[in-house]
Design a protein around this motif. Structure first.
Motif, PDB file in Angstrom:
ATOM      1  N   ALA A  88      91.684  27.630  64.052  1.00 22.10           N
ATOM      2  CA  ALA A  88      90.750  28.740  63.804  1.00 22.10           C
ATOM      3  C   ALA A  88      89.315  28.235  63.737  1.00 22.10           C
ATOM      4  O   ALA A  88      88.399  28.868  64.257  1.00 22.10           O
ATOM      5  N   LYS A  89      89.151  27.059  63.118  1.00 17.56           N
ATOM      6  CA  LYS A  89      87.796  26.518  62.992  1.00 17.56           C
ATOM      7  C   LYS A  89      87.233  26.141  64.356  1.00 17.56           C
ATOM      8  O   LYS A  89      86.050  26.335  64.631  1.00 17.56           O
ATOM      9  N   ALA A  96      79.899  30.458  67.482  1.00 22.46           N
ATOM     10  CA  ALA A  96      78.493  30.340  67.080  1.00 22.46           C
ATOM     11  C   ALA A  96      77.612  30.181  68.317  1.00 22.46           C
ATOM     12  O   ALA A  96      76.572  30.843  68.450  1.00 22.46           O
ATOM     13  N   GLN A  97      78.050  29.308  69.252  1.00 16.92           N
ATOM     14  CA  GLN A  97      77.268  29.082  70.465  1.00 16.92           C
ATOM     15  C   GLN A  97      77.240  30.335  71.335  1.00 16.92           C
ATOM     16  O   GLN A  97      76.177  30.735  71.820  1.00 16.92           O
ATOM     17  N   LYS A 125      85.954  31.142  54.128  1.00 18.34           N
ATOM     18  CA  LYS A 125      84.568  30.699  54.359  1.00 18.34           C
ATOM     19  C   LYS A 125      84.099  30.786  55.811  1.00 18.34           C
ATOM     20  O   LYS A 125      82.929  30.566  56.103  1.00 18.34           O
ATOM     21  N   GLY A 126      85.023  31.095  56.736  1.00 23.06           N
ATOM     22  CA  GLY A 126      84.680  31.037  58.157  1.00 23.06           C
ATOM     23  C   GLY A 126      83.440  31.824  58.548  1.00 23.06           C
ATOM     24  O   GLY A 126      82.593  31.330  59.297  1.00 23.06           O
ATOM     25  N   ALA A 131      77.676  32.031  60.252  1.00 30.04           N
ATOM     26  CA  ALA A 131      76.284  32.470  60.105  1.00 30.04           C
ATOM     27  C   ALA A 131      75.352  31.271  59.995  1.00 30.04           C
ATOM     28  O   ALA A 131      74.281  31.240  60.614  1.00 30.04           O
ATOM     29  N   VAL A 132      75.780  30.260  59.225  1.00 32.11           N
ATOM     30  CA  VAL A 132      74.931  29.081  59.038  1.00 32.11           C
ATOM     31  C   VAL A 132      74.831  28.287  60.339  1.00 32.11           C
ATOM     32  O   VAL A 132      73.740  27.861  60.746  1.00 32.11           O
ATOM     33  N   GLN A 133      75.976  28.122  61.044  1.00 27.08           N
ATOM     34  CA  GLN A 133      75.952  27.361  62.297  1.00 27.08           C
ATOM     35  C   GLN A 133      75.042  28.027  63.325  1.00 27.08           C
ATOM     36  O   GLN A 133      74.347  27.355  64.073  1.00 27.08           O
ATOM     37  N   ALA A 134      75.053  29.360  63.353  1.00 24.12           N
ATOM     38  CA  ALA A 134      74.207  30.064  64.326  1.00 24.12           C
ATOM     39  C   ALA A 134      72.816  30.321  63.755  1.00 24.12           C
ATOM     40  O   ALA A 134      71.954  30.853  64.461  1.00 24.12           O
TER      41      ALA A 134
END
Ligand code: 3VV
Ligand code: NKN
Length: 217
Positions: A88-89, A96-97, A125-126, A131-134
């Motif tokens: 899933a991760k 995100a990309q 937390k996904g 949101a943080v990664q993007a």
């Protein structure tokens, strides 16, 4: 097309939606939207306010539900295998990309499953990693509790009103993976408070519930 069809179901079921804060959605660009998930009726609530260019994260099992799976696939739903965190991760970090490349919004139910017991489950937390990664804005949406008009255990399904609120966006610019736990906790507290306010139910002390000091209602 799907949204317009599903939006007519509320007339059949006698449900009314009272939406607040929809203007908060009027921001261009990719973002992550998180909301509470009580039942399949949420599909109506989802379509009621779904912004353009928004896809949802769904469990893989839904892909194999025949025509509905096909509709979801064509609608761009991102399927994840909930039983495998690593799998899933991997899928989510690709998302995100894609969000940034294709300028899409992503809707996630951070509870990870349906929950109709009048409270929120602890969040996965996904969505917050995403949101943080993007480095994208994070929107939170709350639907009031369905328990007064819909309760499968009691065979209750009458007409009713669902109050919906779109909260102010939370910026994630500058946040890193280390901030995700804190961001998740902050969103959880705000969303739980808003959920109780919209539902007109009393707020239970959060800490004691978390420590397992209070039994589930
Ligand atoms: C004719 C009319 C027809 C009408 C037809 C209508 C059709 C309608 C069409 C279209 C509408 C479609 C609507 C779809 C609706 C679908 C609804 C569902 O299916 S809801 C279930 C699936 N959703 C989720 O599960 C949420 C997403 N889940 C997550 O994000 C989880 O976090 C997940 C799966 C990635 C991992 O879950 P974990 O159970 O392992 O738990 P964790 O605590 O979140 O993660 C474990 C560790 O991994 C880290 N982690 C998680 N994600 C990470 C990441 N991306 N990068 C790095 N680390 C990550 C975390 O920080 C945590 O580590 P540390 O405890 O903090 O040390
Ligand atoms: C009754 C009004 C809605 C009409 C739509 C009929 C078409 C079905 C749409 C299928 C979308 C399914 C969304 C859903 O609610 O999936 C369940 C998952 O979230 C969580 O799974 P689970 O609680 O862990 O089993």
């Amino acid at each position: 097309i799907i949204a317009n069809i599903v939006k007519t179901f509320k007339y059949i079921y006698g449900l009314r939606f009272e939406v607040q804060g929809l203007e908060n959605f009027e921001v261009e660009g990719p973002c992550v939207i998180v909301s509470n998930h009580q039942s399949i009726l949420d599909m109506m609530g989802l379509m009621e306010i779904l912004p353009d260019d928004c896809v949802q994260i769904g469990k893989k099992e839904l892909l194999y539900t025949g025509p509905v799976g096909l509709i979801m696939y064509l609608g761009g739903v991102i399927f994840i295998n909930r039983k495998s965190t690593s799998n899933a991760k991997t899928v989510m970090s690709g998302v995100a990309q894609t969000m940034l490349d294709e300028n899409v919004k992503v809707w996630v139910y951070p509870e990870g499953t349906r929950n109709g017991n009048g409270d929120l489950l602890p969040f996965k937390k996904g969505a917050f990693h995403l949101a943080v990664q993007a480095q994208a804005n994070l929107f939170t949406v709350l639907y009031s509790s369905f328990t007064s008009f819909y309760n499968p255990a009691k065979k209750l399904f009458i007409s009713g009103k669902i109050r919906v609120e779109v909260l102010q966006p939370i910026e994630t610019k500058g946040l890193t993976a280390e901030d995700v736990a804190d961001l998740t906790e902050r969103c959880y507290c705000t969303m739980r408070e808003t959920f109780f306010r919209l539902s007109g139910t009393a707020r239970e002390p959060l800490a004691s519930r978390h420590n397992g000091l209070l039994p589930d209602p």
